[in-house]
Write an enzyme that holds these catalytic residues in place. Structure first.
Site, PDB file in Angstrom:
ATOM      1  N   HIS A   1       0.845  -1.206   0.000  1.00 18.83           N
ATOM      2  CA  HIS A   1       0.000   0.000   0.000  1.00 18.83           C
ATOM      3  C   HIS A   1       0.881   1.256   0.000  1.00 18.83           C
ATOM      4  CE1 HIS A   1      -2.698  -2.904   2.278  1.00 18.83           C
ATOM      5  NE2 HIS A   1      -3.480  -2.524   1.277  1.00 18.83           N
TER       6      HIS A   1
ATOM      7  N   GLN B   1     -18.255  -6.685   0.005  1.00 22.80           N
ATOM      8  CA  GLN B   1     -17.409  -7.453  -0.910  1.00 22.80           C
ATOM      9  C   GLN B   1     -16.930  -8.765  -0.282  1.00 22.80           C
ATOM     10  OE1 GLN B   1     -14.259  -4.261  -1.229  1.00 22.80           O
ATOM     11  NE2 GLN B   1     -12.881  -6.018  -1.302  1.00 22.80           N
TER      12      GLN B   1
ATOM     13  N   ASP C   1      -4.022  -7.916  -7.057  1.00 16.86           N
ATOM     14  CA  ASP C   1      -5.444  -8.219  -7.275  1.00 16.86           C
ATOM     15  C   ASP C   1      -5.731  -8.004  -8.765  1.00 16.86           C
ATOM     16  OD1 ASP C   1      -6.646  -8.628  -4.486  1.00 16.86           O
ATOM     17  OD2 ASP C   1      -5.448  -6.823  -4.245  1.00 16.86           O
TER      18      ASP C   1
HETATM   19  O1  PAF Z   1      -8.161  -4.047  -2.892  1.00 18.91           O
HETATM   20  C1  PAF Z   1      -8.770  -3.631  -1.889  1.00 18.91           C
HETATM   21  O2  PAF Z   1      -8.187  -3.370  -0.832  1.00 18.91           O
HETATM   22  C2  PAF Z   1     -10.267  -3.448  -1.960  1.00 18.91           C
HETATM   23  O3  PAF Z   1     -10.863  -4.410  -2.759  1.00 18.91           O
HETATM   24  C3  PAF Z   1     -10.697  -2.025  -2.406  1.00 18.91           C
HETATM   25  C4  PAF Z   1     -10.236  -1.731  -3.812  1.00 18.91           C
HETATM   26  C5  PAF Z   1     -10.115  -0.998  -1.450  1.00 18.91           C
HETATM   27  C6  PAF Z   1     -12.216  -1.901  -2.381  1.00 18.91           C
HETATM   28  O4  PAF Z   1     -12.738  -2.149  -1.124  1.00 18.91           O
END
Ligand code: PAF
Length: 279
Positions: free
Chosen positions: A36, A60, A149
C-alpha cells in the site's frame, strides 16, 4: 494529514483544496503494508494531493467469518500514512457509506465469472459499488491499484471505461517479501509453519516461465497444481492460465498477445491470491 469520516466533510474540504490541482487516490481496506505504501509513494510522485481511504467494505465479503477476521489496525495505519506524507485520509464507517441497502448491480460479463468471481459470488459487485462510490466522493484524476489483485484491476478498468469516468487507473507492481511471498494484509494470520511454506506459491508461478512452449497451458496448470498440492496444508482453489485482458482460458501459448497465471490457495485458514504476467 487531515482525516475525515463523513462524505460531506471530505467533499467540501477537497472542493476548496482542489483549485486546479491534481488528486491521486489510493483506496484500501487498511492493515497497511509496504505494498500500500508503494501506491501512496507513486501517487505522491504523480499528483499535487494524495488521498487515501480506509474502509473494510462489508459487501465485498461473501463469508461473514472472513469479514470478521479481516485485520483492523487503524491507529498504526494513520501513523504510517502520516509518515509518508499522505495529505488526506477518508475513513468512513459502514453507515456513512451505506445509509441504505445497496441494490446496484454491475455486469462485467466473463471478467467476473471466473477465478475470484466464481469462488466469491458477489465479491466484484461489492468492490465495484464501493470503488464507484469512493470515486464519486473523491473525484480523483488518478487512482492506484496493485497488480496483486489482477482480476480486480481488470474489473475496475472495465468499470471506468464503460462508465466513461474522466480519470486514469494506474496499475502498480506487486510488492513481495524477500522470499517472494506477495505482500498482503492476510499474511499476518499465517502460522510460522504456513508462512515458511507460503513462498512456494510464487516459486511455482515463476517456474511457469520455463514451461512456456514446452507443454500446453492446460498441462502447465496441472503441473502447478501438482507442485502446490505436495504441501498438505495448501488447498488450491483455482490455478488458471488466461488471456491478460479478457481472462479467457487459453488453449495454446500463442492464443493471446499477453498471458497471465492467477491462483488462489487456502493455506490453513488463510486465503492467499497471487499471479504472474507470463508475457
Ligand atoms: O483491494 C482492496 O483493498 C479493496 O478491494 C478495495 C479496492 C479498497 C475496495 O474495497
Amino acid at each position: 494529514m487531515k482525516i475525515f469520516k463523513t462524505i460531506s466533510s471530505i467533499r467540501s474540504y477537497l472542493q476548496e483544496l482542489r483549485n486546479g490541482k491534481s488528486i491521486g487516490f489510493v483506496p484500501t481496506m487498511g492493515a497497511l503494508h509496504q505494498g500500500h505504501i508503494s501506491l501512496v509513494h507513486r501517487a505522491n510522485l504523480e499528483n499535487d494531493i494524495v488521498v487515501c481511504s480506509i474502509f473494510v467494505n462489508p459487501i465485498q465479503f461473501n463469508k461473514k467469518e472472513d469479514l470478521a477476521k479481516y485485520p483492523r489496525t487503524i491507529e498504526k495505519d494513520i501513523i504510517k500514512l502520516d509518515e509518508i506524507e499522505c495529505d488526506v485520509l477518508f475513513a468512513p464507517d459502514v453507515d456513512e457509506m451505506y445509509p441504505e441497502p445497496v441494490f446496484d448491480k454491475y455486469d462485467f460479463g466473463h471478467l467476473e465469472k471466473v477465478m475470484e468471481g466464481q469462488h466469491r459470488p458477489g465479491h466484484f459487485n461489492g468492490v465495484a459499488v464501493v470503488v464507484k462510490k469512493l470515486f464519486d466522493v473523491i473525484e480523483p484524476h488518478k487512482a492506484y491499484f496493485g497488480l496483486k489483485d489482477y482480476q480486480q484491476l481488470k474489473i475496475i478498468e472495465k468499470m471506468v471505461s464503460s462508465l466513461s469516468l474522466d480519470m486514469q487507473i494506474v496499475s502498480c507492481p506487486t510488492l513481495r517479501e524477500k522470499d517472494g511471498l506477495a505482500m498482503s494484509s492476510r499474511n499476518v494470520r499465517l502460522s510460522k509453519y504456513e508462512r515458511s511454506i507460503a513462498p512456494a506459491i510464487f516459486r511455482v508461478l515463476n517456474s511457469l516461465k520455463e514451461k512456456i512452449n514446452q507443454i500446453t497451458p492446460a498441462e502447465a496448470e496441472n503441473w502447478a497444481i501438482k507442485q502446490l498440492n505436495k504441501f498438505v496444508e495448501m488447498k488450491v482453489e483455482y490455478f488458471s492460465i488466461v488471456g491478460a485482458d479478457d481472462l479467457l482460458s487459453v488453449k495454446s501459448w500463442d492464443d493471446r498477445p499477453h498471458i497471465v497465471a492467477c491462483t488462489a490457495i487456502n493455506l490453513g485458514k488463510v486465503r492467499l491470491i497471487d499471479n504472474i504476467i507470463l508475457f
